[in-house]
Design a protein around this motif. Sequence first.
Motif, short mmCIF file in Angstrom:
data_model
loop_
_atom_site.label_atom_id
_atom_site.label_comp_id
_atom_site.label_asym_id
_atom_site.label_seq_id
_atom_site.Cartn_x
_atom_site.Cartn_y
_atom_site.Cartn_z
N LEU A 126 13.15 6.07 38.58
CA LEU A 126 12.51 6.48 37.28
C LEU A 126 10.81 5.49 36.78
O LEU A 126 10.47 6.05 36.14
N PRO A 127 11.62 4.33 36.39
CA PRO A 127 10.79 3.51 36.01
C PRO A 127 9.07 3.79 36.67
O PRO A 127 7.92 3.56 36.18
N ALA A 128 9.16 3.86 38.64
CA ALA A 128 7.45 4.10 38.85
C ALA A 128 6.90 5.62 38.30
O ALA A 128 5.86 5.80 38.04
N LEU A 129 8.04 6.54 37.58
CA LEU A 129 7.58 7.69 37.57
C LEU A 129 7.00 7.50 35.99
O LEU A 129 5.86 8.21 34.96
N MET A 130 7.49 6.58 35.30
CA MET A 130 7.15 6.32 33.83
C MET A 130 5.75 6.53 33.85
O MET A 130 4.76 6.06 32.76
N GLU A 131 5.04 5.30 35.01
CA GLU A 131 3.64 4.82 35.09
C GLU A 131 2.66 5.81 35.80
O GLU A 131 1.46 5.87 34.86
N VAL A 132 3.39 6.85 35.80
CA VAL A 132 2.62 7.95 36.63
C VAL A 132 2.41 8.95 35.16
O VAL A 132 1.18 9.60 35.32
N GLN A 133 3.56 9.02 34.36
CA GLN A 133 3.25 10.07 33.20
C GLN A 133 1.92 9.03 32.18
O GLN A 133 1.59 10.26 31.77
N LYS A 134 2.31 8.14 32.38
CA LYS A 134 1.36 7.78 31.63
C LYS A 134 -0.42 7.69 32.10
O LYS A 134 -1.13 7.81 30.75
N ALA A 135 -0.41 8.11 32.54
CA ALA A 135 -2.00 8.02 33.75
C ALA A 135 -2.03 9.43 32.72
O ALA A 135 -3.15 9.54 32.69
N ALA A 136 -0.89 10.22 33.38
CA ALA A 136 -0.89 11.50 32.78
C ALA A 136 -1.32 11.98 31.97
O ALA A 136 -2.92 13.33 31.17
#
Length: 519
Positions: A62-72
């Motif tokens: 989840l932490p890695a995906l949170m960073e991806v979503q922030k960029a999106a």
Amino acid sequence: MKHDADVVVAGGGPVGLMLACELALADVSVVVLERLTEVDTTIKAGAINTPSAEAFYRRGLLPALMEVQKAAMARFGAFVRQRQAAGAAAPGPAPKFAGHFAGIVLRGDLLDESDPDFGDSGPAGEVGLIPQEALERVLGERAAELGVTVRRGVTLTGLDTDDTDGGTVHVHTSEGSLRAGWLVGCDGGRSTVRRLADFPFPGTDPSITGHQALVELTGADALGAGWNWTETGTYAHGPMPGRILTVEFDGPPKDREAPITAEELQTSLRRVSGVPDVTVTKVISATRFTDNARQASTYRRGRVLLAGDAAHVHSPFGGQGLNLGIGDAMNLGWKLAATVHGRAPEGLLDTYTAERHPIGAWVLDWTRAQVALMRPESHAGALRRVIAELSGTTDATTFFVKKISGVWQRYDLPGTHPLTGRSAPDLELSDGRRLADHLHCGQGLLLDLADDPALRERAAGHRDRVRIVTAGCPDRPDLAGLLVRPDGCTAWAADAPGGDEELDAALGRWFGVPAQVPA
């Protein structure tokens, strides 16, 4: 016969990588074959649903995906600012990602978030905007951490099965042959594995040509933001700078394999939008699609299995395809691993098709309905206006979002408790952790919520396959215990201490015969 790998996975996209990670987590040797030499940067799915987010959360991603979503989200903000600077109408940020049905955007502020189906996913419920390319990179890094062998630039060319000496699949590739115990085709809608293994693939033929692309445009300020319907088709502009989508209802493309040119995209966009001066000056990424909707009759033939688009194809409307494949991988991974290790109860692997096939069939119908609603003719337009009016209500928005988000999904498992067959609630426990934190290792979980020695004794013979955790849950004093499968599905639940025969049956059904426990 000595195998080069326990399992060969054909296809190194998100589904193949997710499956490989699940197998490696269970100490299964796996080789992934991917024909592309690099991560596929073609514009594809842009979001994941709740079951997918829960799957990644339960494996610590989840932490890695949170960073991806922030960029999106930052890219979406850039699109809004670009539209405003051009003096064109721009969509404001939605209160929460809610999705769309046939291009009819669902308003997040109308969603009834008090609906109990939305309340159990924990932090996973905050993740949605995850582009497929970024997800593939996250899973690729995870696979490398787990020691998965990924062979890029390798094409699968043939396969043979040999039932002697316990069973072997001979996998022939552009770089030689491999011997494996099992082969799983995660190699997309035009799957080589599916074709070579002769899986029946019934369904409905395509009737549309769609394009999705990331481009550089001039004259874009004349395009409507978001989804738009015209007399010649449907188009979308946004939610990121240069993202366009067109749908034309004049049959499938003549050549799916031909390179997609700026002229082709421009012609389609002008024809559908009616904006004559919009010009595509550069193509960054582009893809064609149709509404070809087919599903393998079974997901297993002997030692060959299918997952993801290899098992089912459909139009991309509603963003269900990637999520459907991730669900396949989560369901199959632990069952195939138990089979490889010889500890699977009888029939376990066959429950993969039994559980996932109905959800795949629903997705095909869900996408077919959207294509019917988007057609540029009067009857479809009238129905679209009715659905749009309905979607302006809390009840309808909540219904659609529950379907799109996947929180409705449930397997038909034996048991009397309402939680049985559903995704396990992400309980906040008295040990300072949440239920998902105890699933990172990929084993089953028996959660003793009543400090009940009798419950723990019933499961003692399964300790090598099921983690037993004792912790309270102040927010759910009604629950005494939960048995959760490795994929996060609730296999058993009880409101009273002590366990029962249903627990014994569930342990045996999903985790096999108990080991002898020393007296």
